[in-house]
Every structure is written in structure tokens, then in C-alpha cells.
Design a protein around this motif. Structure first.
Motif, PDB file in Angstrom:
ATOM      1  N   LYS A   1       0.899  -1.063  -0.105  1.00 29.33           N
ATOM      2  CA  LYS A   1       0.081   0.005  -0.042  1.00 29.33           C
ATOM      3  C   LYS A   1       0.748   1.356  -0.028  1.00 29.33           C
ATOM      4  CE  LYS A   1      -4.214   1.849   2.349  1.00 29.33           C
ATOM      5  NZ  LYS A   1      -5.130   1.627   3.443  1.00 29.33           N
ATOM      6  N   ALA A   2       1.794   1.260   0.679  1.00 34.29           N
ATOM      7  CA  ALA A   2       2.981   2.411   0.768  1.00 34.29           C
ATOM      8  C   ALA A   2       3.474   2.709  -0.508  1.00 34.29           C
ATOM      9  CB  ALA A   2       3.856   2.224   1.762  1.00 34.29           C
ATOM     10  N   ILE A   3       4.017   1.446  -1.261  1.00 35.24           N
ATOM     11  CA  ILE A   3       4.728   1.673  -2.505  1.00 35.24           C
ATOM     12  C   ILE A   3       3.589   2.334  -3.461  1.00 35.24           C
ATOM     13  CG2 ILE A   3       5.499   0.392  -4.515  1.00 35.24           C
ATOM     14  CD1 ILE A   3       7.655   0.853  -2.054  1.00 35.24           C
ATOM     15  N   ALA A   4       2.279   1.828  -3.421  1.00 34.88           N
ATOM     16  CA  ALA A   4       1.203   2.476  -4.608  1.00 34.88           C
ATOM     17  C   ALA A   4       1.323   3.614  -4.238  1.00 34.88           C
ATOM     18  CB  ALA A   4      -0.062   1.164  -4.457  1.00 34.88           C
ATOM     19  N   GLY A   5       0.941   4.177  -2.881  1.00 38.69           N
ATOM     20  CA  GLY A   5       0.531   5.483  -2.629  1.00 38.69           C
ATOM     21  C   GLY A   5       1.680   6.370  -3.131  1.00 38.69           C
ATOM     22  N   VAL A   6       3.146   6.018  -2.801  1.00 37.40           N
ATOM     23  CA  VAL A   6       4.033   7.018  -3.207  1.00 37.40           C
ATOM     24  C   VAL A   6       4.277   7.097  -4.727  1.00 37.40           C
ATOM     25  CG1 VAL A   6       6.461   7.151  -2.947  1.00 37.40           C
ATOM     26  CG2 VAL A   6       5.096   6.642  -1.088  1.00 37.40           C
ATOM     27  N   ALA A   7       4.038   5.772  -5.305  1.00 35.39           N
ATOM     28  CA  ALA A   7       4.193   5.613  -6.853  1.00 35.39           C
ATOM     29  C   ALA A   7       3.245   6.526  -7.498  1.00 35.39           C
ATOM     30  CB  ALA A   7       3.997   4.164  -7.222  1.00 35.39           C
ATOM     31  N   TYR A   8       1.879   6.703  -6.815  1.00 25.14           N
ATOM     32  CA  TYR A   8       1.016   7.714  -7.402  1.00 25.14           C
ATOM     33  C   TYR A   8       1.253   8.974  -7.741  1.00 25.14           C
ATOM     34  CZ  TYR A   8      -3.641   9.589  -8.270  1.00 25.14           C
ATOM     35  OH  TYR A   8      -4.664  10.274  -8.747  1.00 25.14           O
ATOM     36  N   GLY A   9       2.147   9.358  -6.533  1.00 21.69           N
ATOM     37  CA  GLY A   9       2.586  10.757  -6.558  1.00 21.69           C
ATOM     38  C   GLY A   9       3.631  11.048  -7.675  1.00 21.69           C
ATOM     39  N   HIS A  10       4.564   9.822  -7.637  1.00 23.99           N
ATOM     40  CA  HIS A  10       5.500  10.140  -8.993  1.00 23.99           C
ATOM     41  C   HIS A  10       4.705  10.166 -10.356  1.00 23.99           C
ATOM     42  CE1 HIS A  10       9.260   9.633  -6.607  1.00 23.99           C
ATOM     43  NE2 HIS A  10       8.693   8.562  -5.948  1.00 23.99           N
ATOM     44  N   GLN A  11       3.593   9.417 -10.549  1.00 21.03           N
ATOM     45  CA  GLN A  11       2.926   9.596 -11.787  1.00 21.03           C
ATOM     46  C   GLN A  11       2.373  10.652 -12.011  1.00 21.03           C
ATOM     47  OE1 GLN A  11       1.042   5.809 -12.954  1.00 21.03           O
ATOM     48  NE2 GLN A  11      -0.247   7.055 -14.852  1.00 21.03           N
ATOM     49  N   HIS A  12       1.766  11.275 -10.797  1.00 20.94           N
ATOM     50  CA  HIS A  12       0.952  12.417 -10.818  1.00 20.94           C
ATOM     51  C   HIS A  12       1.337  13.387  -9.838  1.00 20.94           C
ATOM     52  CE1 HIS A  12      -2.139  10.128 -12.981  1.00 20.94           C
ATOM     53  NE2 HIS A  12      -1.959   9.269 -11.934  1.00 20.94           N
ATOM     54  N   PRO A  13       2.580  14.052 -10.219  1.00 18.33           N
ATOM     55  CA  PRO A  13       3.117  14.890  -9.169  1.00 18.33           C
ATOM     56  C   PRO A  13       2.078  16.402  -8.994  1.00 18.33           C
ATOM     57  CG  PRO A  13       3.915  15.162 -11.352  1.00 18.33           C
ATOM     58  CD  PRO A  13       3.362  14.153 -11.400  1.00 18.33           C
ATOM     59  N   GLY A  14       1.171  16.593  -9.680  1.00 23.89           N
ATOM     60  CA  GLY A  14       0.407  17.863  -9.270  1.00 23.89           C
ATOM     61  C   GLY A  14      -0.467  17.336  -8.235  1.00 23.89           C
ATOM     62  N   THR A  15      -0.925  16.090  -8.134  1.00 25.32           N
ATOM     63  CA  THR A  15      -1.632  15.611  -6.999  1.00 25.32           C
ATOM     64  C   THR A  15      -0.981  15.183  -5.866  1.00 25.32           C
ATOM     65  OG1 THR A  15      -3.496  14.901  -8.490  1.00 25.32           O
ATOM     66  CG2 THR A  15      -3.581  13.980  -6.366  1.00 25.32           C
ATOM     67  N   GLY A  16       0.228  14.522  -6.109  1.00 21.97           N
ATOM     68  CA  GLY A  16       1.204  14.295  -4.971  1.00 21.97           C
ATOM     69  C   GLY A  16       0.749  12.665  -4.524  1.00 21.97           C
ATOM     70  N   PRO A  17       1.462  12.171  -3.413  1.00 22.72           N
ATOM     71  CA  PRO A  17       1.209  10.766  -3.068  1.00 22.72           C
ATOM     72  C   PRO A  17       0.048  10.648  -2.414  1.00 22.72           C
ATOM     73  CG  PRO A  17       2.879  11.871  -1.838  1.00 22.72           C
ATOM     74  CD  PRO A  17       2.583  12.799  -2.754  1.00 22.72           C
ATOM     75  N   LEU A  18      -0.589   9.416  -2.594  1.00 21.65           N
ATOM     76  CA  LEU A  18      -1.795   9.229  -1.799  1.00 21.65           C
ATOM     77  C   LEU A  18      -1.476   8.911  -0.215  1.00 21.65           C
ATOM     78  CD1 LEU A  18      -3.723   6.742  -4.377  1.00 21.65           C
ATOM     79  CD2 LEU A  18      -3.757   9.203  -3.946  1.00 21.65           C
ATOM     80  N   SER A  19      -2.299   9.316   0.627  1.00 22.26           N
ATOM     81  CA  SER A  19      -2.110   8.943   2.016  1.00 22.26           C
ATOM     82  C   SER A  19      -2.999   7.707   2.497  1.00 22.26           C
ATOM     83  CB  SER A  19      -2.664  10.064   2.907  1.00 22.26           C
ATOM     84  OG  SER A  19      -4.196  10.334   2.841  1.00 22.26           O
ATOM     85  N   HIS A  20      -2.564   7.311   3.448  1.00 19.15           N
ATOM     86  CA  HIS A  20      -3.053   5.870   3.771  1.00 19.15           C
ATOM     87  C   HIS A  20      -4.738   5.719   3.578  1.00 19.15           C
ATOM     88  CE1 HIS A  20      -4.467   6.525   7.741  1.00 19.15           C
ATOM     89  NE2 HIS A  20      -3.473   7.645   7.936  1.00 19.15           N
ATOM     90  N   ASP A  21      -5.366   6.933   3.903  1.00 19.87           N
ATOM     91  CA  ASP A  21      -6.806   6.921   3.796  1.00 19.87           C
ATOM     92  C   ASP A  21      -7.270   7.294   2.539  1.00 19.87           C
ATOM     93  OD1 ASP A  21      -5.966   9.565   4.268  1.00 19.87           O
ATOM     94  OD2 ASP A  21      -7.278  10.081   5.902  1.00 19.87           O
ATOM     95  N   GLN A  22      -6.551   7.364   1.584  1.00 17.90           N
ATOM     96  CA  GLN A  22      -7.133   7.946   0.304  1.00 17.90           C
ATOM     97  C   GLN A  22      -7.262   6.857  -0.875  1.00 17.90           C
ATOM     98  OE1 GLN A  22      -4.209  11.227  -0.368  1.00 17.90           O
ATOM     99  NE2 GLN A  22      -6.052  12.457  -0.675  1.00 17.90           N
ATOM    100  N   PHE A  23      -7.380   5.685  -0.275  1.00 20.08           N
ATOM    101  CA  PHE A  23      -7.468   4.371  -1.078  1.00 20.08           C
ATOM    102  C   PHE A  23      -8.873   3.947  -1.348  1.00 20.08           C
ATOM    103  CE2 PHE A  23      -3.069   4.481  -0.434  1.00 20.08           C
ATOM    104  CZ  PHE A  23      -2.269   3.853  -1.255  1.00 20.08           C
ATOM    105  N   SER A  24      -9.519   4.135  -2.586  1.00 17.57           N
ATOM    106  CA  SER A  24     -10.584   3.481  -2.951  1.00 17.57           C
ATOM    107  C   SER A  24     -10.586   2.063  -3.402  1.00 17.57           C
ATOM    108  CB  SER A  24     -11.309   4.391  -3.963  1.00 17.57           C
ATOM    109  OG  SER A  24     -10.280   4.329  -5.294  1.00 17.57           O
ATOM    110  N   GLY A  25     -11.399   1.314  -2.513  1.00 15.24           N
ATOM    111  CA  GLY A  25     -11.611   0.034  -3.258  1.00 15.24           C
ATOM    112  C   GLY A  25     -10.687  -1.028  -2.358  1.00 15.24           C
ATOM    113  N   GLY A  26      -9.947  -0.309  -1.331  1.00 18.47           N
ATOM    114  CA  GLY A  26      -9.028  -1.078  -0.296  1.00 18.47           C
ATOM    115  C   GLY A  26      -7.802  -1.675  -0.971  1.00 18.47           C
ATOM    116  N   GLU A  27      -7.586  -2.738  -0.061  1.00 19.49           N
ATOM    117  CA  GLU A  27      -6.260  -3.482  -0.604  1.00 19.49           C
ATOM    118  C   GLU A  27      -6.303  -4.321  -1.785  1.00 19.49           C
ATOM    119  OE1 GLU A  27      -5.348  -5.240   3.364  1.00 19.49           O
ATOM    120  OE2 GLU A  27      -3.600  -3.728   3.540  1.00 19.49           O
ATOM    121  N   ALA A  28      -7.609  -4.949  -1.922  1.00 18.33           N
ATOM    122  CA  ALA A  28      -7.761  -5.510  -3.178  1.00 18.33           C
ATOM    123  C   ALA A  28      -7.534  -4.900  -4.417  1.00 18.33           C
ATOM    124  CB  ALA A  28      -9.166  -6.324  -2.975  1.00 18.33           C
ATOM    125  N   ALA A  29      -8.161  -3.786  -4.207  1.00 18.78           N
ATOM    126  CA  ALA A  29      -7.910  -2.933  -5.457  1.00 18.78           C
ATOM    127  C   ALA A  29      -6.279  -2.369  -5.838  1.00 18.78           C
ATOM    128  CB  ALA A  29      -8.798  -1.608  -5.393  1.00 18.78           C
TER     129      ALA A  29
END
Length: 387
Positions: free
Chosen positions: A50-78
Motif C-alpha cells: 500500500k505504501a509503495i502504491a501510494g508513493v508511486a501515485y505521486g511520482h506519476q501524478h506530481p500535481g496531486t502528490g502521493p496518496l495518504s493511507h486513507d485515500q485508497f478507494s477499493g481497499g487493498e484488493a484494488a
């Protein structure tokens, strides 16, 4: 939102950052806790999915930045599905079968090996984040996670500080003592979990502390002896052929001689099978000195009849439990045991039985050493004493 993570290079950047600053700093910087179930496995290393995915999101979308632990829709399965679609392996540490659990532990081992420094050590966070060890006690069972493969759970880690029993740790393994604390119920649970790891042939991790860092060895619980409260734990990649849960010695043909491995480090000659010999001697005879009556396991050693230097085997029928002082006297040929009468004989010029602290002058045990071993030792004593 996590479905918008589509760039594998962004994930790779997050993995590189994790490696560069360390897992603890990485998670703290971005507000994540340690994973307790799902991990990205990449280049034999494990990363909090989850941490890797959240930080990777910020690398792909620098304008938005990384996702925090409570910003994941669909939970861990998604999150896991997103990572897998990009070609990354996501492992579930909550094993449902013994084979899955064994594979998970070997993945943890590969991760720890890859993270060793030049001295072969890893950080405490590396040990804890993948669950190789996770509490302040000596034995880490992680029952909540491992009771799926055994009702008692299966021990994951053994912490060896070396403070209480320093001589029991060697390059080849450790004689690990049962926990004895003020919570006997928990002690029993940890002992049962360690026996379960042996019975299921699951590897465990032996942890040693070196300052702020940790030494870790892949190991297998090879056997135990309840009366002396010790486990035999052997380091290495392969599980034992047979678990030594009781005395098996009478099931095998006896051999007085044995080509046992020896290693020399500096001025010290190491006998890798000495710990196993001690366990099997205790299993056969019990951790009691039959000559002095001392029954304190910590004071009892496994004495060879035909010694190591003379090419003696590690068969427990070539041994006896003796208190440490009598063991020294025995090796100095101050007394011997007649192979037929099993009576203790001393030198005519002393020391006497009383001087040696021998209270029981006839060897009496439910199981006896092999006569060939007693006879060899007795003849050696006669030769040494000129009789």
C-alpha cells in the motif's frame, strides 16, 4: 483514484526511494504504517504494497502528490490488482497452507539476505517489517497469522541474546532454551508453536542483536527435550530429515567410530554435531548425572565414552550425561566404568569416589550405553593408568 496508477516506472521510483532511505523512514515520511499482510516482491525484496502504491501515485501524478493511507478507494484488493496489472508480484503473508507458509518464509529470508550490509547485518526494521520477529519476548509465534496452518500457531522467530547461555550458540546452530517467565500459559504456547514449526518443517529465523543492527540466520527446529527444556535449532537451507522428538537411538545400528565434521577457527576446533549429541544424550538418559545424582540441566554435559579426538561417533549410546566436574575428571581418566559390572573404578592412588563426588558407584539407568563403548573406554583407562 488508485486505478489511475498505471505507470510501472513510477512504482520502480517508489521502490528505489524505499531502498535509498530505508523502510522505516519511507513509511514515516508518507504517513504509512507497516503492512501486516500484502507485500510487493521485487528483485527478491519485500516492500509494503500500500505504501509503495501510494508513493508511486505521486511520482506519476506530481500535481496531486502521493496518496495518504486513507485515500485508497477499493481497499487493498484494488491496490493489489493495480500493482499486478503493471506486472508486479504481490504476496499475501496470511498463508492458508503449510506449503504457502514455507514459501512465504523463504521469501522473507531472500529479502533479509538482499538487505544485509557488508558485515552481514540488517536493520531492526527490516526484521520486523516482514514479520521475521515482532515482539519483546524470545519466541515470536505470530499466532494470529500462523494459526491457519496449525492451531497452536507456528513459531517464526527466535531471539538469542547470548546473555544467559552464551555457549549454546555456534556457527552451525543453537540449543535454544524454553521460555520460563511469570506467564506459564504463554510460555507453553510458545513452546507448542516452536514444536509445530518443527513438525511442519517450517524454517524459523534466529535473531541476534549487534548494537542497533540484527544478525539473522535461517534455521530449522530439529528436535527438543522437555525435561531439560531445550530445542535443537540448526542453521542452513535444508530442513532436517527427521525431527528428534524422542529417543530414536535403539532403532539404528550402533557404530562406535564416526567421521564427524570438524572446523578450526583460529585456536578453536568446532564440532558442529555437539549440540545434537547433547540433545540425544539427554533424550536417551535424561538430563541427570547418574553418578553424582545432580539433576540440574544447566550443570549437566554430554560426555563421550570414545572421545571425539579418538574418532568416536556421536551416537548417544557412546555417551553419558555427567555434571561438568565429573566430565572433566572422566576425560582426565581419574575413573572408569567396568563394561560388565558397570561399577565405577578409581585409581589406587586416588582420588577416591568421595573425592570425586560420586555417590552412586554402580551405573544404573533405564537405558545403558552400548557395551562396546564402555569396553573401549575401560580399556583406554587401563592403558592410561598402567594396569
Amino acid at each position: 483514484m488508485i486505478q489511475d496508477l498505471t505507470d510501472p516506472t513510477a512504482v520502480e521510483k517508489a521502490l528505489e526511494e524505499f531502498d535509498g532511505i530505508g523502510g522505516a523512514t519511507f513509511r514515516s515520511r508518507y504517513g504509512f504504517g507497516s503492512s501486516n499482510q500484502y507485500y510487493v516482491c521485487h528483485a527478491e525484496r519485500l516492500y509494503d504494497a500500500k505504501a509503495i502504491a501510494g508513493v508511486a501515485y505521486g511520482h506519476q501524478h506530481p500535481g496531486t502528490g502521493p496518496l495518504s493511507h486513507d485515500q485508497f478507494s477499493g481497499g487493498e484488493a484494488a491496490t493489489n490488482n493495480v500493482l499486478r496489472r503493471m506486472g508486479f508480484t504481490v504476496l499475501d503473508s496470511h498463508s492458508m497452507t503449510v506449503d504457502d507458509e514455507r514459501a512465504w518464509r523463504l521469501a522473507v529470508w531472500a529479502d533479509l539476505v538482499s538487505r544485509r550490509d557488508s558485515e552481514g547485518l540488517v536493520t531492526a526494521d527490516a526484521v520486523r517489517s516482514a514479520g521475521a520477529y515482532g515482539n519483546y519476548r524470545g519466541i515470536w509465534v505470530d499466532r494470529a497469522r500462523t494459526q491457519r496452518v496449525h492451531p497452536d500457531g507456528a513459531t517464526m522467530g527466535l531471539k538469542h541474546t547470548g546473555q544467559h547461555y552464551p555457549d549454546d550458540l555456534s556457527d552451525s546452530g543453537v540449543l535454544y532454551h524454553y521460555p520460563v517467565t511469570r506467564t506459564p500459559g504463554r510460555d507453553r504456547s510458545e513452546v507448542n508453536g516452536t514444536k509445530a514449526a518443527a513438525q511442519l518443517k517450517l524454517p524459523v529465523f534466529v535473531i541476534t542483536e549487534v548494537g542497533d543492527l540484527r544478525g539473522v540466520e535461517l534455521a530449522w527446529v530439529e528436535g527438543w527435550e522437555d525435561e531439560s527444556k531445550i530445542f535443537l535449532v540448526k542453521f542452513g537451507e535444508n530442513p532436517p530429515i527427521r525431527v528428534l522428538d524422542r529417543d530414536h537411538s535403539d532403532e539404528e545400528p550402533f557404530s562406535l567410530e564416526g567421521n564427524r565434521r570438524r572446523r578450526r577457527t583460529g585456536q578453536i576446533t568446532e564440532r558442529p554435531d555437539q549440540a545434537r549429541f547433547k540433545l540425544e544424550v539427554f533424550q536417551r538418559y535424561g538430563p541427570r548425572c547418574p553418578l553424582s545424582g545432580i539433576a540440574v540441566p544447566q550443570m549437566i554435559e554430554a560426555a563421550h565414552l570414545r572421545g571425539h579426538a579418538a574418532g568416536g561417533s556421536s551416537d548417544p549410546r557412546n555417551g553419558l550425561p555427567m555434571n561438568a566436574a565429573l566430565h572433566r575428571a572422566f576425560d582426565a581418566h581419574l575413573f572408569a566404568i567396568h563394561p560388565d559390572t558397570r561399577e565405577v573404578e578409581v585409581r589406587p592412588d586416588g582420588p577416591s569416589l568421595a573425592d570425586l563426588g560420586i555417590l552412586h558407584a554402580t551405573l544404573s539407568l533405564p537405558r545403558l550405553p552400548h557395551r562396546e563403548a564402555l569396553a573401549w573406554r575401560y580399556q583406554e583407562w587401563l592403558t592410561r593408568t598402567g594396569r
